[in-house]
Design an enzyme around this catalytic site. Sequence first.
Site, PDB file in Angstrom:
ATOM      1  N   LYS A 112       0.832  -1.207   0.000  1.00 46.29           N
ATOM      2  CA  LYS A 112       0.000   0.000   0.000  1.00 46.29           C
ATOM      3  C   LYS A 112       0.864   1.253   0.000  1.00 46.29           C
ATOM      4  O   LYS A 112       1.737   1.422   0.862  1.00 46.29           O
ATOM      5  CB  LYS A 112      -0.834   0.030   1.291  1.00 46.29           C
ATOM      6  CG  LYS A 112      -2.299  -0.272   1.082  1.00 46.29           C
ATOM      7  CD  LYS A 112      -2.947  -0.409   2.427  1.00 46.29           C
ATOM      8  CE  LYS A 112      -4.312   0.203   2.460  1.00 46.29           C
ATOM      9  NZ  LYS A 112      -4.913   0.081   3.793  1.00 46.29           N
TER      10      LYS A 112
HETATM   11  O1  G3P Z   1      -9.085   0.659   4.765  1.00 39.76           O
HETATM   12  C1  G3P Z   1      -9.092   1.978   5.141  1.00 39.76           C
HETATM   13  C2  G3P Z   1      -9.548   2.185   6.520  1.00 39.76           C
HETATM   14  O2  G3P Z   1      -8.809   1.455   7.439  1.00 39.76           O
HETATM   15  C3  G3P Z   1      -9.686   3.589   6.909  1.00 39.76           C
HETATM   16  O3  G3P Z   1     -10.833   3.590   7.631  1.00 39.76           O
HETATM   17  O4  G3P Z   1     -12.383   4.250   9.354  1.00 39.76           O
HETATM   18  O5  G3P Z   1      -9.990   5.029   9.450  1.00 39.76           O
HETATM   19  O6  G3P Z   1     -11.548   5.941   7.750  1.00 39.76           O
HETATM   20  P1  G3P Z   1     -11.212   4.781   8.612  1.00 39.76           P
END
Ligand code: G3P
Length: 288
Positions: A112
Amino acid sequence: MAAIPVKIFIDGGEVEETKLVSETLVKRFGKPLDGQTTNPSLIAKNLAGRKTGKISEDAALEEYKRIVQQMSKIIPKGSISIQVFANRQTTSGEMIKQARERVKWIPNASIKLPCTSQGLRAAGTLSNEMPINITLVFSQEQAAAVYEVSKKARYPIFISPFVGRLDDRGERGMDVIKNIVRMFEKGDGHVEVLTASVRNLEHILYAIYLKSDIITIPYKIFRLWADQNFPNPAETYIYKTENLQEIPYREDVLLGRNWQEYNLSHDLTDMGVDRFYSDWMEVAGRGV
Ligand code: G3P
């Protein structure tokens, strides 16, 4: 029960969750999870939960490796995203170096990289060497740049728009999925759209409806979906959102230009890079 028509990944940093989700899918559909996404914040959360205090960067990195190796054993045929550690100063050369080390951790890694100019520069080189997942994507224009920089890729390329973080500030994040899928219809199909930052069941249903190639789902939201017996959207499905501002399709953003001609900047990308980095540094301290 209808099969799930898209690939399902779990988004998290806990091996036990990977195991539970994959077992549930095997029980219900006869097939395991298609993959796993991790990031520095999720791994930092896992490490912080152990209450051992700050550990050295090397020790934290070893733990990250150990965690994804366990995940890889649970889903040996799935794709497992491992993120590089980058702040706004990190160069493409440093990201390439990290990527080449991390990809050796497991046989099914996808690396990533952030959707910044340095991240995409690194992706241009690395997409001939390993699977890549471009993260922190928030706009159609960024997606066009990802498409172009990876055009000669010899490995799978994922793009991860973070829908929930747009919703969080009142913009309809799922529109970015809709717009990218529509723009990619004119392309060669070499980039898979991975709906990320999923916050609720409607995100899952609409992502399936829009034919996002992959959805990565946090454990808590996966449970909600499983508890309702994995509903699929009806053909007449309408995505209901309250008070979220539409993100319109950009007719002027066309595939086919040099990747550097697209405007990559997005404040949420910058903030996302900062947050991943500071979350990681909370647990992996310099000089420890
Ligand atoms: O896969 C991306 C994710 O982990 C980000 O999620 O909830 O931190 O926006 P969030």
